[in-house]
Every structure is written in C-alpha cells, then in structure tokens.
Scaffold this active site. Structure first.
Site, PDB file in Angstrom:
ATOM      1  NE  ARG A  30       1.155  72.280  -1.260  1.00 55.79           N
ATOM      2  CZ  ARG A  30       2.295  72.960  -1.162  1.00 55.79           C
ATOM      3  NH1 ARG A  30       3.360  72.382  -0.637  1.00 55.79           N
ATOM      4  NH2 ARG A  30       2.382  74.190  -1.594  1.00 55.79           N
ATOM      5  CG  ASP A  31      -5.752  75.219   2.655  1.00 57.39           C
ATOM      6  OD1 ASP A  31      -5.808  74.837   3.841  1.00 57.39           O
ATOM      7  OD2 ASP A  31      -6.053  76.364   2.295  1.00 57.39           O
ATOM      8  CG  LEU A  32      -9.706  68.203   1.931  1.00 59.69           C
ATOM      9  CD1 LEU A  32     -10.593  68.714   0.806  1.00 59.69           C
ATOM     10  CD2 LEU A  32      -9.509  66.699   1.802  1.00 59.69           C
ATOM     11  NE  ARG A  33      -8.066  76.020   5.133  1.00 56.55           N
ATOM     12  CZ  ARG A  33      -8.271  77.312   5.402  1.00 56.55           C
ATOM     13  NH1 ARG A  33      -9.083  77.675   6.381  1.00 56.55           N
ATOM     14  NH2 ARG A  33      -7.658  78.246   4.698  1.00 56.55           N
ATOM     15  CG  ASN A  84     -10.243  75.852   0.919  1.00 57.99           C
ATOM     16  OD1 ASN A  84     -10.600  77.008   0.716  1.00 57.99           O
ATOM     17  ND2 ASN A  84      -9.057  75.563   1.438  1.00 57.99           N
TER      18      ASN A  84
END
Length: 290
Positions: free
Chosen positions: A132-135, A138
């Site tokens: 939910r916060d793959l960028r 990260n």
C-alpha cells in the site's frame, strides 16, 4: 532479555513526528543495525496500531529483498524495532542523483532494480499482504559481499501502511502521486494497487518523472483516473520494457498482471538469467521463485 543497552548508538539517520531511525552497533558482535524508535501514545491506541502492525507483518516475511526484523521490544513509552542496516540510501535518492547528473539508467540497471522489487512483491502477495505504499523512498539499497564480488541489493521496507488482504478498509493511504485509480475512485482495492505503484516506480526509473503529474492534487488525480500516460520512449528502452510499464498502469485493476504473471513473462525471465549470469542477483534466490 532484549534491551537498547545491548547496542551502541552511532548516529541518527532520520526522524519524523513520531519516530526516529537510528544507527546502532551490537556491542558483542559489532554488527550494525537500524533501530526504529517509535514514541508510543498510550492515550490514543490507534496511533500505535501502525507500529505494532509493521512488526507483526514483517515478522511473517523472510526474503532477501525485504527488510528483516531481528527483534522488537518496548522500554518506557518507546517501541524499538531492530532491522537490517542498509548502507546505500534508497531508490528515491539514487533517482534524484542520477537525474541531476543527467545520467539515465540503462535497461540493465532498470531491470536489476525492477526484478528485485518484483521478487519482494510476489513474496508479500503470496503471504496475503498488500504493501500500500510502494514507492522509491521505501525501496532501500545496501551493499553485500559474496566471495570477492560486491554488489547492491534491494530491500523493500516502509511497511507502515501494509495490511493483510482480508483486513483492508476503504481508506486513502500512501503517497498521493502513486495512488491507483481504484483508490481515488474509492472502489476498494486489492494487491493490484501495489502493481500500479510498481508501474509508477518503473516509469520513474526510465524517465525520471512520474506517469501522471499536475499543478494541483485535483489535476493530478483527474489524470490518474481518466487520462492515458505517455508510453516510455522505445528509442531508449526496448518495446518489451515499455509494454510492461503500460500493462502495470492499466486503469482497470482486474486487467493488470500479478507479480507472479510478470515473473513468468519470457522477457523478464530472460533478464533474470542475464542478471544471474552477471552475478548481479542471487542465483540461489531464483530457485525460490520457480
């Protein structure tokens, strides 16, 4: 008994409103670790949930391309999470450095990062976890040494927003620039939102920009929901790579490929073989992906 006294403080890496990332050295082994120190707010249990959730989820995962939790413990009003030390920053920093130097990534470099992120993503999806916060921020990088060979390795981190698939709620999470159309349309979402995020990361590696942008959030969100992105220029990258990026950024999540399907593509398999032969990725790891 776990205690922060077992470690020697080295330096502060970063901090935000409720946590700090600190570099410590084990007093007995001299091995370096990143210790995430989280200030717990007992008056509001909801503020603590993300911290304990990250510990719980990461403890279930064991993969070379995912940050490992070695132990966690509380002291006073602080939660300490002892994790891998990654010594080469993150992919966001690397993209920024290369962009400022006008030094584009080669297709070999792009696939080197893409394949490892894909390995990590397949592992968490196989365990019914959605990141939910793959960028790029990260996606951590570290140097590893195997025999006489030194190389870089991807370590996926940033699991603050991660959840088990059955526990998902309808909520806006993650960085706005990477949010999928289904998130913005509040249609609910599955692990295919992680695939959209991966498409944004791949696009950024190839172009130094995001597939959708705007002067306001509203303008950007409108483009994400309604407009087609500009395909990656095949003058610089192969048509196969451009086609993969296009498939990850399809508006309909049902049509986007899964991590498993992506790894089975002949083009991706070809690059996995090339990278393994160049000893850029673990040959042993490949056996676990079959």
């Amino acid at each position: 008994m776990s205690s922060i006294d077992a470690y020697q403080f080295v330096e502060k890496i970063s901090m935000d409103e409720c946590s700090e990332s600190l570099l410590y050295c084990d007093k007995q082994t001299n091995i370096k670790y990143i210790v995430i120190k989280i200030r717990l707010h007992y008056e509001s249990q909801n503020q603590n949930n993300w911290a304990f959730r990250e510990v719980e989820l990461l403890s279930k995962l064991s993969h070379n391309n995912i940050i490992k939790i070695y132990k966690s413990f509380t002291e006073g009003q602080d939660l300490y999470i002892v994790t891998d030390y990654t010594d080469s920053g993150n992919l966001s920093q690397l993209i920024s450095v290369r962009a400022k130097a006008n030094d584009p990534f080669t297709e070999t470099e792009v696939m080197f990062y893409f394949v490892q992120i894909l390995f990590a993503l397949k592992h968490i999806h196989d365990n019914q976890i959605i990141h939910r916060d793959l960028r790029p921020k990260n996606i951590l990088l570290t140097k590893i040494v195997t025999g006489n060979i030194q190389r870089q390795q991807v370590k996926l981190g940033g699991f603050h927003q991660a959840k088990v698939q059955e526990q998902l709620e309808l909520e806006q999470v993650g960085n706005p620039s990477y949010q999928s159309p289904e998130q913005l349309l509040e249609n609910g979402y599955t692990n295919k939102s992680d695939i959209w995020n991966l498409g944004c990361v791949l696009y950024e590696l190839c172009t130094f920009c995001l597939p959708f942008s705007g002067q306001t959030l509203y303008a950007m969100f409108t483009k994400i929901k309604q407009e087609k992105h500009k395909s990656i220029d095949s003058k610089w990258f192969s048509k196969e790579l451009s086609a993969i990026a296009d498939s990850l950024l399809i508006k309909d999540p049902e049509i986007r490929p899964s991590a498993k399907e992506l790894l089975e593509l002949p083009f991706v398999q070809k690059w996995i073989t090339i990278l393994a032969q160049k000893q850029m990725i673990d040959k042993e790891l490949l056996e676990t992906q079959q």
